[in-house]
Design a protein around this motif. Sequence first.
Motif, PDB file in Angstrom:
ATOM      1  N   ASN A 192      -4.862 -12.774  -0.249  1.00 43.37           N
ATOM      2  CA  ASN A 192      -3.866 -13.289   0.686  1.00 43.37           C
ATOM      3  C   ASN A 192      -2.467 -12.850   0.265  1.00 43.37           C
ATOM      4  O   ASN A 192      -1.660 -12.422   1.093  1.00 43.37           O
ATOM      5  N   PHE A 193      -2.191 -12.945  -1.038  1.00 48.41           N
ATOM      6  CA  PHE A 193      -0.886 -12.516  -1.544  1.00 48.41           C
ATOM      7  C   PHE A 193      -0.689 -11.014  -1.328  1.00 48.41           C
ATOM      8  O   PHE A 193       0.377 -10.577  -0.884  1.00 48.41           O
ATOM      9  N   ALA A 194      -1.706 -10.230  -1.636  1.00 47.44           N
ATOM     10  CA  ALA A 194      -1.604  -8.775  -1.468  1.00 47.44           C
ATOM     11  C   ALA A 194      -1.327  -8.413  -0.014  1.00 47.44           C
ATOM     12  O   ALA A 194      -0.459  -7.573   0.267  1.00 47.44           O
ATOM     13  N   ALA A 195      -2.031  -9.048   0.903  1.00 48.80           N
ATOM     14  CA  ALA A 195      -1.826  -8.765   2.331  1.00 48.80           C
ATOM     15  C   ALA A 195      -0.397  -9.108   2.742  1.00 48.80           C
ATOM     16  O   ALA A 195       0.281  -8.312   3.410  1.00 48.80           O
ATOM     17  N   GLY A 208      -3.826  -1.067   3.701  1.00 43.07           N
ATOM     18  CA  GLY A 208      -3.953  -1.501   2.314  1.00 43.07           C
ATOM     19  C   GLY A 208      -5.067  -2.505   2.114  1.00 43.07           C
ATOM     20  O   GLY A 208      -5.826  -2.441   1.144  1.00 43.07           O
ATOM     21  N   MET A 209      -5.204  -3.433   3.056  1.00 45.88           N
ATOM     22  CA  MET A 209      -6.257  -4.437   2.923  1.00 45.88           C
ATOM     23  C   MET A 209      -7.641  -3.850   3.200  1.00 45.88           C
ATOM     24  O   MET A 209      -8.630  -4.297   2.621  1.00 45.88           O
ATOM     25  N   TRP A 212     -13.729  -5.424  11.526  1.00 42.02           N
ATOM     26  CA  TRP A 212     -13.244  -6.801  11.640  1.00 42.02           C
ATOM     27  C   TRP A 212     -12.022  -7.022  10.756  1.00 42.02           C
ATOM     28  O   TRP A 212     -11.056  -7.670  11.176  1.00 42.02           O
ATOM     29  N   ILE A 213     -12.068  -6.510   9.543  1.00 46.71           N
ATOM     30  CA  ILE A 213     -10.958  -6.662   8.598  1.00 46.71           C
ATOM     31  C   ILE A 213      -9.714  -5.962   9.131  1.00 46.71           C
ATOM     32  O   ILE A 213      -8.603  -6.521   9.104  1.00 46.71           O
ATOM     33  N   ILE A 214      -9.887  -4.759   9.635  1.00 45.82           N
ATOM     34  CA  ILE A 214      -8.761  -3.999  10.187  1.00 45.82           C
ATOM     35  C   ILE A 214      -8.192  -4.721  11.410  1.00 45.82           C
ATOM     36  O   ILE A 214      -6.972  -4.914  11.519  1.00 45.82           O
ATOM     37  N   GLY A 215      -9.062  -5.137  12.306  1.00 46.92           N
ATOM     38  CA  GLY A 215      -8.606  -5.856  13.500  1.00 46.92           C
ATOM     39  C   GLY A 215      -7.906  -7.154  13.158  1.00 46.92           C
ATOM     40  O   GLY A 215      -6.853  -7.483  13.722  1.00 46.92           O
TER      41      GLY A 215
END
Length: 177
Positions: free
Chosen positions: A80-83, A117-118, A143-146
């Motif tokens: 969460n922090f990285a995003a 990045g995520m 899903w992650i990208i979206g």
Amino acid sequence: MKNAKKVAIIGVFAALAFVVMYIEFPIFPTVNFLKYDPSDILALLVAFIYSPTIGIIVLAIKDILFFIFKSGDIVGIAMNFAAGALFIVPAALIYANKGKFREILGYVIGIVAATGGMALLNMVVVPYYWKVPLSEVFKLLPWIIGFNAIKFSIDSVINVIIHKRVRGILEPDERKI
């Protein structure tokens, strides 16, 4: 900015972001572990008004508090922090020179940085954390990208609305400092 005012701003915005982090819901019910919460908006707001560093400090404090009081999941909170950092830093750095074009460009670059990045970070972390093959992570990538593209687009739109209304109140007047 004077130190006492800086500490107060960081404290207030970190506390607000921590509370707002409890408002969470999945964008895609199919992958309900990816939950949207609006807490990064507060870190983005102070990053735009003061500096990316202040935004990152707010982001870190709210994530540490959330880890301690709710999640207990160090990997999830680190992700969460990285995003948030991948979004806030480029957006605030590009916006630092002000102007509508630079604001929009900052949001776009921040969204692209966080989304890309995520995707990469998930390919590295998820196989070890969930103990699943990389092929399973590839199935989740759309899903992650979206999710990240939608999440940070929502944050950008809300920040446009909020930033206009509060910047006059919160922006430091360098002549008084």
